[in-house]
Design an enzyme around this catalytic site. Structure first.
Site, mmCIF file in Angstrom:
data_model
loop_
_atom_site.group_PDB
_atom_site.id
_atom_site.type_symbol
_atom_site.label_atom_id
_atom_site.label_comp_id
_atom_site.label_asym_id
_atom_site.label_seq_id
_atom_site.Cartn_x
_atom_site.Cartn_y
_atom_site.Cartn_z
ATOM 1 N N GLU A 242 0.809 -1.225 0.000
ATOM 2 C CA GLU A 242 0.000 0.000 0.000
ATOM 3 C C GLU A 242 0.843 1.277 0.000
ATOM 4 O OE1 GLU A 242 -2.479 0.710 3.469
ATOM 5 O OE2 GLU A 242 -3.585 2.292 2.455
ATOM 6 N N LYS B 266 -2.737 -2.100 -2.903
ATOM 7 C CA LYS B 266 -3.751 -1.205 -2.314
ATOM 8 C C LYS B 266 -3.335 0.222 -2.625
ATOM 9 C CE LYS B 266 -6.054 0.026 2.017
ATOM 10 N NZ LYS B 266 -6.707 -0.530 3.210
HETATM 11 P P1 13P Z 1 -9.059 4.453 4.862
HETATM 12 O O1 13P Z 1 -10.011 3.757 3.939
HETATM 13 O O2 13P Z 1 -9.726 5.076 6.059
HETATM 14 O O3 13P Z 1 -8.133 5.382 4.139
HETATM 15 O O4 13P Z 1 -8.140 3.327 5.509
HETATM 16 C C1 13P Z 1 -7.664 2.316 4.720
HETATM 17 C C2 13P Z 1 -6.366 1.830 5.223
HETATM 18 O O5 13P Z 1 -6.229 0.683 5.567
HETATM 19 C C3 13P Z 1 -5.232 2.752 5.259
HETATM 20 O O6 13P Z 1 -4.057 2.041 5.485
#
Ligand code: 13P
Length: 340
Positions: free
Chosen positions: A178, A220
Site C-alpha cells: 500500500e 492497495k
Molecule cells: P481508509 O479507507 O480510512 O483510508 O483506511 C484504509 C487503510 O487501511 C489505510 O491504510
C-alpha cells in the site's frame, strides 16, 4: 498446492467477485483519535467491544472477504472467549494483519515520511501466521506539495514495501502493498495522477528487484482524485477515467487484484467513485475496496461506545458494505443508497 499456489489462491479469494476488505487495523494513536472525536475512552475493553461488534454483523461475509486487524486485535478474544481471528475465519472471512510500525519523518526531507517495521519482521510474521493471519499489509505515505514528493522519499518507501512483500511471501502470507498518495493539498487531479503513476512505477521496479511473486500479492492504492483543497473537484467519471488510465500504465496485468483505500473521502463519495471505476470494462485485474473510514464511519458514530447501539451500528456497517459490494459490480445507485 505449492506455497506459491496457496498464496495466489488466497490473493484471488480476497478479491472474490462482489466482495472486498474491511480495514479495521487502526493503530493505538489512530483508533484513539477516532474514539476521542466521539468521547469514547480508548481502553482495551472498548477497542475489543467495538471490533467484536463489527465482526459479528449478521451477513457481513456476503460482502466482506477479509478483515485487516491490528496486532492487539489479532490477540484479543470475544466476551465468550473466541479469538477474534477465529471468529472471522468461522464466517469464511480471511483474517489479515497490518505489520508496519507507522510512518516517521524522513531525515533530510522535511514534510516527507518513511514507514518503519522491517527489523524483527521475519519473527513477527511467523507468529502472526500461527495466530491465524493469512495476509499482511504495509502502508507507505507519499505527500504531494511544493517540490514534493521527492525521488528519495518514493525510493525509500518503495524499497521497504518490496522487502516487506518478500518477507510476507516467505512466511506464507499474501502481502497487500500500500503506497498511499495523500489527498491533502490544493493539487489538481492531473498532479495526483502523475504522482500516483510515478510511485507505482517505482514500487513495481522494487518488487521485481526483490523477486516478489506478483500472482501472490495485492496492490492497495488511492483513487486518482483532486487534492482535498483544490478548487476544481473532479466528479466520479473523471476520477474513474484518470484512475484506470494510471493503473493501466503502471500496474502489471499479473497482479490478481487492486483494492482501493478511502483516504478521507466521504463514505458515499468513495462508493460512487468505486462504482464508476468498476464499470470500466476489460481490465486485467479484479478491482475492489479495502476501506477503513468509508466502511466504519457511520457504524462508529452509531455505536458511540454503547452496547445498546450495537444492532443499529451493525445495520449501518451492513448497509455500507452492501453498497460497496454493489459498486464493485458496477451496480450501485442512489436507490440502493436509500434501501435499508
Ligand atoms: P481508509 O479507507 O480510512 O483510508 O483506511 C484504509 C487503510 O487501511 C489505510 O491504510
Amino acid at each position: 498446492m505449492s506455497g506459491e499456489e496457496t498464496l495466489a489462491a488466497t490473493a484471488r479469494a480476497l478479491v472474490t467477485a462482489g466482495k472486498g476488505l474491511l480495514a479495521a487495523d487502526e493503530s493505538f494513536p489512530t483508533i484513539g483519535k477516532r474514539f476521542k472525536a466521539l468521547d469514547i475512552p480508548s481502553t482495551e475493553e472498548n477497542r475489543e467491544a467495538y471490533r467484536e461488534m463489527l465482526f459479528t454483523t449478521p451477513g457481513l461475509s456476503d460482502f466482506i472477504s477479509g478483515v485487516i486487524l491490528f496486532d492487539e486485535t489479532l490477540r484479543q478474544r470475544t466476551k465468550d472467549g473466541v479469538p477474534l481471528p477465529e471468529l472471522l475465519a468461522k464466517q469464511n472471512i480471511i483474517p489479515g494483519i497490518k505489520v508496519d510500525l507507522g510512518a516517521i519523518p524522513l531525515p533530510n526531507f522535511p514534510g516527507e515520511k518513511f514507514t518503519q517495521g522491517l527489523d524483527g519482521l521475519r519473527e513477527r510474521l511467523s507468529e502472526y501466521r500461527e495466530l491465524g493471519a493469512r495476509f499482511t499489509k504495509w502502508r507507505a505515505v507519499i505527500a504531494i506539495g511544493d517540490g514534493l514528493p521527492t525521488a528519495a522519499c518514493i525510493e525509500a518507501n518503495g524499497h521497504s514495501l518490496a522487502l516487506f512483500a518478500a518477507l510476507s511471501q516467505e512466511a506464507g502470507l499474501v502481502p497487500i502493498v500500500e503506497p498511499e498518495v495523500l489527498m491533502d493539498g490544493k493539487h489538481t487531479i492531473a498532479r495526483c495522477e502523475e504522482v500516483t503513476r510515478g510511485t507505482l512505477e517505482c514500487v513495481f521496479y522494487e518488487l521485481f528487484n526483490q523477486r516478489v511473486a506478483l500472482e501472490g500479492m495485492l496492490l492497495k492504492t488511492g483513487m486518482v482524485v483532486s487534492g482535498k483543497d483544490c478548487a476544481q473537484q473532479a466528479g466520479a467519471e473523471e476520477v474513474a477515467e484518470a484512475t484506470v488510465r494510471c493503473l493501466r500504465r503502471a500496474v502489471p496485468a499479473t497482479v490478481p487484484g487492486i483494492v482501493f483505500l478511502s483516504g478521507g473521502q466521504s463514505d458515499i463519495a468513495a462508493t460512487e467513485r468505486l462504482n464508476a471505476i468498476c464499470r470500466v470494462p476489460g481490465l486485467p485485474w479484479a478491482l475492489s475496496f479495502s476501506f477503513g473510514r468509508a466502511l466504519q464511519d457511520a457504524a462508529l458514530q452509531t455505536w458511540h461506545g454503547s452496547a445498546a447501539n450495537a444492532v443499529a451500528a451493525q445495520a449501518a456497517l451492513h448497509h455500507r458494505a452492501r453498497c460497496n459490494s454493489l459498486a464493485v459490480q458496477g451496480k450501485y445507485s442512489e436507490q440502493a443508497e436509500h434501501e435499508t
